[in-house]
Design a protein around this motif. Sequence first.
Motif, PDB file in Angstrom:
ATOM      1  N   PRO A  59       0.842  -1.202   0.000  1.00  0.00           N
ATOM      2  CA  PRO A  59       0.000   0.000   0.000  1.00  0.00           C
ATOM      3  C   PRO A  59       0.873   1.246   0.000  1.00  0.00           C
ATOM      4  O   PRO A  59       2.072   1.177   0.305  1.00  0.00           O
ATOM      5  N   VAL A  60       0.278   2.388  -0.330  1.00  0.00           N
ATOM      6  CA  VAL A  60       1.040   3.625  -0.470  1.00  0.00           C
ATOM      7  C   VAL A  60       0.370   4.751   0.307  1.00  0.00           C
ATOM      8  O   VAL A  60      -0.851   4.916   0.258  1.00  0.00           O
ATOM      9  N   ILE A  61       1.188   5.530   1.008  1.00  0.00           N
ATOM     10  CA  ILE A  61       0.726   6.757   1.659  1.00  0.00           C
ATOM     11  C   ILE A  61       1.361   7.944   0.938  1.00  0.00           C
ATOM     12  O   ILE A  61       2.591   8.036   0.841  1.00  0.00           O
ATOM     13  N   TYR A  62       0.526   8.840   0.434  1.00  0.00           N
ATOM     14  CA  TYR A  62       1.012  10.085  -0.156  1.00  0.00           C
ATOM     15  C   TYR A  62       0.951  11.168   0.913  1.00  0.00           C
ATOM     16  O   TYR A  62      -0.111  11.437   1.483  1.00  0.00           O
ATOM     17  N   MET A  63       2.100  11.787   1.196  1.00  0.00           N
ATOM     18  CA  MET A  63       2.190  12.773   2.261  1.00  0.00           C
ATOM     19  C   MET A  63       2.724  14.099   1.731  1.00  0.00           C
ATOM     20  O   MET A  63       3.551  14.137   0.818  1.00  0.00           O
ATOM     21  N   HIS A  64       2.247  15.183   2.308  1.00  0.00           N
ATOM     22  CA  HIS A  64       2.652  16.528   1.917  1.00  0.00           C
ATOM     23  C   HIS A  64       3.842  16.991   2.769  1.00  0.00           C
ATOM     24  O   HIS A  64       4.219  16.342   3.739  1.00  0.00           O
ATOM     25  N   ASP A  65       4.423  18.123   2.372  1.00  0.00           N
ATOM     26  CA  ASP A  65       5.518  18.731   3.147  1.00  0.00           C
ATOM     27  C   ASP A  65       6.658  17.754   3.399  1.00  0.00           C
ATOM     28  O   ASP A  65       7.115  17.557   4.525  1.00  0.00           O
ATOM     29  N   ALA A  66       7.146  17.143   2.324  1.00  0.00           N
ATOM     30  CA  ALA A  66       8.167  16.097   2.457  1.00  0.00           C
ATOM     31  C   ALA A  66       9.430  16.573   3.159  1.00  0.00           C
ATOM     32  O   ALA A  66      10.138  15.767   3.778  1.00  0.00           O
ATOM     33  N   GLN A  67       9.718  17.868   3.077  1.00  0.00           N
ATOM     34  CA  GLN A  67      10.919  18.384   3.742  1.00  0.00           C
ATOM     35  C   GLN A  67      10.919  18.090   5.231  1.00  0.00           C
ATOM     36  O   GLN A  67      11.984  18.025   5.855  1.00  0.00           O
ATOM     37  N   ASN A  68       9.743  17.922   5.825  1.00  0.00           N
ATOM     38  CA  ASN A  68       9.637  17.732   7.273  1.00  0.00           C
ATOM     39  C   ASN A  68       9.400  16.282   7.690  1.00  0.00           C
ATOM     40  O   ASN A  68       9.234  16.016   8.877  1.00  0.00           O
ATOM     41  N   LEU A  69       9.381  15.367   6.764  1.00  0.00           N
ATOM     42  CA  LEU A  69       8.972  14.001   7.091  1.00  0.00           C
ATOM     43  C   LEU A  69      10.114  13.092   7.526  1.00  0.00           C
ATOM     44  O   LEU A  69       9.962  12.311   8.470  1.00  0.00           O
ATOM     45  N   PHE A  70      11.256  13.161   6.840  1.00  0.00           N
ATOM     46  CA  PHE A  70      12.294  12.150   6.999  1.00  0.00           C
ATOM     47  C   PHE A  70      13.633  12.664   7.502  1.00  0.00           C
ATOM     48  O   PHE A  70      14.437  11.885   8.015  1.00  0.00           O
ATOM     49  N   ASP A  71      13.905  13.942   7.332  1.00  0.00           N
ATOM     50  CA  ASP A  71      15.278  14.417   7.480  1.00  0.00           C
ATOM     51  C   ASP A  71      15.338  15.719   8.284  1.00  0.00           C
ATOM     52  O   ASP A  71      14.733  16.731   7.898  1.00  0.00           O
TER      53      ASP A  71
END
Length: 266
Positions: A59-71
Amino acid sequence: MKFILALLSILLFWSSNAQESTASKQVSTFTIDALQLNTSKKIWVYLPKNYSNSDKKFPVIYMHDAQNLFDAKTSYVGEWNIDETLDSISAQVIVIGIEHGGEKRMEELTPFKHEKYGGGNADNYLDFIVSTLKPYVDKNYRTKTNANNTALFGSSLGGLVSFYGALKFPKVFGKVGCFSPSFWFDRKEIFELMEKTETFKTKVYFLCGDKEGDDDMVRDLNAMEYQVNSKRCYCKNLNKKIIVEGGQHNEKLWREGFKKAYLWLF
């Protein structure tokens, strides 16, 4: 004076690059043209730990504001730790993070134009996700493509556009993570749209804090939950609402709430 200016430039450069990347090895990026927005978008991809050693689909989750998600290096005031959280529970999901458009963030993530703040380009933003990004992701990664296995997830304006996306594309997004949604931005229009929606089958996880500046956040979340429940029996357990005592409008609240939201949605 020139020496001082040069020293300041060095210090500014150092401070902006001193933070090391905290993204896990499960995270990669690519860039894709977003013709609907007259730009290109940097996309972050989280793959589950067993992705390369299996042939299964996810399954896939599309998330906004990627700059704040992982790093932490790219985050504004702290990251969500999405990769570490999902790694810790060996989550079987792909996350697609879409970088916001900087000064165009408000424009992209708002469905309707605000009299004071403008905005209102979410239809084109969502069209980019549905018509350009999702087909690319489904072609290049092993995904489960139906609505029941596709989520839209975000906070603040990202929470607003995620809920709006579920109303506009119910056959695409069957699950929504709606954290601290900025319903205030276009309260009249988003509630009217919800009222006009005849059926609503999307699974929704609502979350906000009770200290997010004023009482509007909790009030609006309760009101939208009521509207959702008016479209289906609460007994179906398709929506969940969490009000965090002392919770404020920040990454800490959303980071700490993500794991439970993921586990409930999937």
